[in-house]
Write an enzyme that holds these catalytic residues in place. Structure first.
Site, PDB file in Angstrom:
ATOM      1  CB  SER A 161      -0.975  -0.055   1.178  1.00 14.16           C
ATOM      2  OG  SER A 161      -1.990   0.904   1.054  1.00 14.16           O
ATOM      3  CB  SER A 162       1.172   4.214   2.222  1.00  7.47           C
ATOM      4  OG  SER A 162       1.214   3.515   3.450  1.00  7.47           O
TER       5      SER A 162
END
Length: 316
Positions: A161-162
């Site tokens: 994800s991030s």
């Protein structure tokens, strides 16, 4: 949900249970501490044994404070691959503990040592703080690979994800830095790559699949803060991808971020970068955290580990 649910029955059960305790900004204002507590709820004891797990603090001249890291050494003998892992959580949530199980599984399956990075989080530390921390640890890992029993030519960056955003950013920065670390590959797990949230997936999976499009917009707001440059924070918008290390882009089909991951993989391929896509139907963003419950997560982690094992080093 409609009569046709794109999630598998097991994934739907898990998705609904997780969503019930995880606030959505579409329902009202959020604060970081509330979401952080929700992300840490239900943390259990480590399930995968390691030869050793150690904590260190990485310093660099351009950092305001040392970066805490957790180093997982599997049972395999060296020289091993070395993976710098950046956890997800929208640059706001999660920490070394929330991703302890994922790092252990990745180390055990691949035989690599894993350096998990406790980078500074937004909104207290907006862009580019997390990116600076990630790059500093990558440089440190490259310099200390032999000390860690690892092959300095087989340094990988990885993240979900991030954290996938940060891993891609590290690979890009290293490519343009004559004194940067030599990165053998980038393992991008349902990464955040483009602040514009384009494509069909942010609409098709806007809500009802745990990680919502509203969540992602809120995370971007926290990360960028006041005056942050969204283009500079979006690795998917980098103008030149030539010469980047090989990539495995692993995606969940029922994810608002699916299409930006596919778009980045296509751009890498057009730039001549060896890029594989592993797209898993019937699962949602964050499904790798359900290894041992969702069979798709077990298969996906095995593929990621196999890719780390067979990807040649920078000296090959």
């Amino acid at each position: 949900m409609t009569a046709h649910d794109p999630l598998t029955p097991q994934a739907r059960t898990l998705c609904d249970a997780m969503s019930a305790t995880f606030p959505d900004p579409a329902d009202g204002p959020l604060d970081a501490d509330t979401l952080r507590a929700a992300a840490r709820a239900g943390l259990g004891k480590p399930a995968v044994p390691m030869r050793s797990v150690t904590e260190r603090r990485v310093s660099a001249p351009d950092l305001d404070a040392p970066v805490p890291v957790r180093i997982y050494e599997p049972g395999s003998d060296g020289p091993r691959p070395l993976v710098v892992f950046l956890h997800g959580g929208g640059w706001v949530l999660c920490d070394l503990d929330t991703h302890d199980g994922l790092c252990r599984r990745l180390a055990a399956l691949s035989g690599a040592s894993v350096v998990s990075v406790d980078y500074r989080r937004a909104p207290e530390h907006p862009f580019p703080a997390a990116s600076h921390d990630a790059y500093a640890v990558a440089r440190w890992a490259a310099a200390h690979a032999r000390e860690l029993g690892c092959d300095p030519h087989r340094l990988f960056v990885a993240g979900d994800s991030s954290g996938g955003n940060l891993a891609a950013a590290v690979a890009q920065r290293a490519q343009g830095d004559p004194e940067g670390p030599a990165i053998a590959g980038q393992l991008l797990l349902y990464p955040v790559l483009d602040h514009r949230l384009g494509g069909e997936s942010p609409v098709a999976f806007e809500r009802g699949f745990f990680h919502t499009t509203a969540h992602m917009r809120w995370y971007w707001e926290q990360y960028l803060g006041v005056g942050g440059d969204p283009v500079a924070a979006s690795p998917g918008l980098a103008p030149d991808l030539d010469g980047l290390p090989p990539a495995l882009v692993l995606l969940a089909d029922c994810d608002p971020l699916r299409d930006e991951g596919l778009a980045y993989a296509r751009r890498l391929t057009r730039a001549g970068v060896p890029a594989e896509v592993a797209l898993y139907p019937g699962v949602f963003h964050g499904f790798l955290g359900a290894a041992g419950f969702l069979p798709e997560a077990d298969v996906a982690l095995a593929r990621a580990a196999a890719w780390l094992t067979r990807t040649p080093g920078t000296g090959a």
